[in-house]
Design an enzyme around this catalytic site. Structure first.
Site, short mmCIF file in Angstrom:
data_model
loop_
_atom_site.label_atom_id
_atom_site.label_comp_id
_atom_site.label_asym_id
_atom_site.label_seq_id
_atom_site.Cartn_x
_atom_site.Cartn_y
_atom_site.Cartn_z
N TYR A 141 5.98 -22.40 57.93
CA TYR A 141 7.44 -22.37 58.00
C TYR A 141 7.94 -22.45 59.45
O TYR A 141 9.11 -22.73 59.70
CB TYR A 141 8.01 -21.11 57.33
N LYS A 192 -6.68 -20.32 51.50
CA LYS A 192 -7.15 -21.58 50.91
C LYS A 192 -8.25 -22.08 51.85
O LYS A 192 -8.17 -23.19 52.42
CB LYS A 192 -5.95 -22.55 50.81
N ASP A 224 -4.83 -20.56 44.62
CA ASP A 224 -4.64 -21.09 43.26
C ASP A 224 -5.17 -20.09 42.23
O ASP A 224 -4.53 -19.83 41.20
CB ASP A 224 -5.29 -22.47 43.09
N ASP A 248 5.35 -16.25 49.92
CA ASP A 248 6.66 -16.60 49.38
C ASP A 248 6.53 -16.91 47.89
O ASP A 248 7.27 -16.39 47.04
CB ASP A 248 7.16 -17.85 50.15
N ASP A 252 7.26 -14.26 44.32
CA ASP A 252 8.22 -14.59 43.26
C ASP A 252 7.55 -14.53 41.89
O ASP A 252 8.15 -14.10 40.91
CB ASP A 252 8.83 -15.98 43.49
#
Ligand code: NAD
Length: 357
Positions: A141, A192, A224, A248, A252
């Site tokens: 980001y 990852k 994942d 992020d 959620d």
């Protein structure tokens, strides 16, 4: 010495939910003689409308002078067409990075009273208590270079950079290990590392840190798989630590385990414990102005603020107990409503929490 809290209502449902959280904070400030003082500012679209920028120098100065910040949420369709450099979300990213709020704590706790409101089976989620520790001021980001460029063949190409320095990984890792020590003593680091070199380094640093915390069990999981495990068997997790983008997304997903994103508070802390407190959700323009938004995430953010930045744990517990009490009374905003409960508005929910204090 008295403590100062900056109030930033923001956009959309922000002003509605912050008004309720402020009601609760005012009540406990008076009853407990806490001596908290307030300043007020604008962030996001509200700031663009007044100052032409999503975060003004004045508001940033107020933020620097505060012990804690209470934020609603920013953004909305009114500002979606603006240039990316001055959109509401830029104000949020800027205040986080200017104040070096690198540690984002997002607890996902399922209140037993809301087990039926989750889309997952009650036996999968009941008793759920996870803490997601998300790195907030680095990663893709913020990484440079970034942008949209035109290639030699005339085609446009979008690009971003996933980057983490060792010190950034180490400080968020420490935060996660310290938090785990006060809870279930398990940290799952999500990366990852099979594809992204930046997260190979992430994993290495976590392993190195782990030697300093022999009482905490460290495990690693690819993002994942973590997404899958969160909906398959979420209770296996205690503390999850991860980078900005993965955090992020996963937080959620974790939010929905608890019934509604309207229940989830968050804290973003700097290295001294000063912080910004906000609900995990956005400005919900689809329900703004209707008086139906759930203010509990923001009210629970106030509890986190009292605990982590103002050193007033007792007051924090009183608020958390009051929230539990109103849920026991069967009061529900629309997002957590199930048959047989009493549907209440945003302000009725805030009033009920004040009454339960
Ligand atoms: P959102 O979280 O605002 O809304 C997602 C869904 O959840 C909507 O259906 C909304 O009605 C519902 N919801 C959210 N909070 C609720 C509450 N307290 N009570 C009841 N229902 C609630 O996410 P979005 O729709 O993707 O984004 C809307 C705007 O918010 C965008 O402009 C986005 O950029 C911004 N946003 C801001 C933040 C922030 O300020 N931290 C975070 C995420 C999104």
């Amino acid at each position: 010495m008295s403590k100062t809290v900056l109030i930033l209502p923001g956009d959309g449902i922000g002003p509605e939910i912050v008004a309720e959280a402020k009601k609760v904070l005012d009540a406990i400030n008076t009853s407990g003689s806490l001596g908290i003082e307030f300043s007020h500012g604008k962030l996001g679209g509200a700031s663009i409308d007044e100052y032409g920028v999503p975060l003004s120098d004045e508001t940033l100065a107020l933020a620097r002078a505060s012990d804690a910040i209470l934020l609603g949420a920013v953004g909305g369709p009114k500002w979606d067409q603006l240039d990316a450099a001055i959109r509401p979300e830029k104000g949020l990213l800027k205040i986080r990075s200017e104040l070096e709020l690198f540690a984002n704590l997002r607890p996902a706790i399922l209140y037993p009273q809301l087990a039926e409101a989750s889309t997952l089976k009650p036996e999968v989620v009941s008793g759920l208590d996870i803490l997601i520790v998300r790195e907030l001021t680095g990663g893709i980001y913020f990484g440079q270079p970034r942008g949209i460029r035109t290639l030699e063949n005339g085609e446009r190409q979008g690009y971003n950079t996933y980057v983490y320095a060792e010190h950034e990984i180490e400080r968020i890792g420490r935060n996660a290990f310290e938090m785990a020590r006060k809870r279930g003593k398990k940290v799952c680091s999500v990366d990852k590392a099979n594809v992204l070199e930046a997260t190979v380094l992430w994993r290495e640093v976590m392993d190195r840190l782990s030697a300093e915390y022999p009482d905490v069990e460290l495990s690693h999981m690819y993002v994942d798989n973590a997404a899958m495990q969160l909906v398959r068997a979420p209770k296996q997790f205690d503390v999850i630590v991860t980078g900005n983008m993965f955090g992020d997304i996963l937080s959620d997903a974790a939010a929905m385990l608890t019934g509604s994103i309207g229940m989830l508070p968050s804290a973003s802390l700097d290295k001294n414990g000063c912080g910004m407190y906000e609900p995990c959700h956005g400005s919900a323009p689809d329900i703004a102005g209707q008086g139906i938004a759930n203010p509990l995430a923001t009210i629970l953010s106030v509890a986190m603020m009292l605990r982590y930045s103002l050193d007033m744990s007792e007051a924090a517990e009183q608020i958390e107990e009051a929230v539990s009490k109103v849920l026991d009374q069967g009061l529900r905003t629309a997002d957590i409503y199930t048959d047989g409960m009493k549907k209440v508005s945003t302000s009725e929910m805030g009033d009920a929490v004040v009454a339960a204090l």
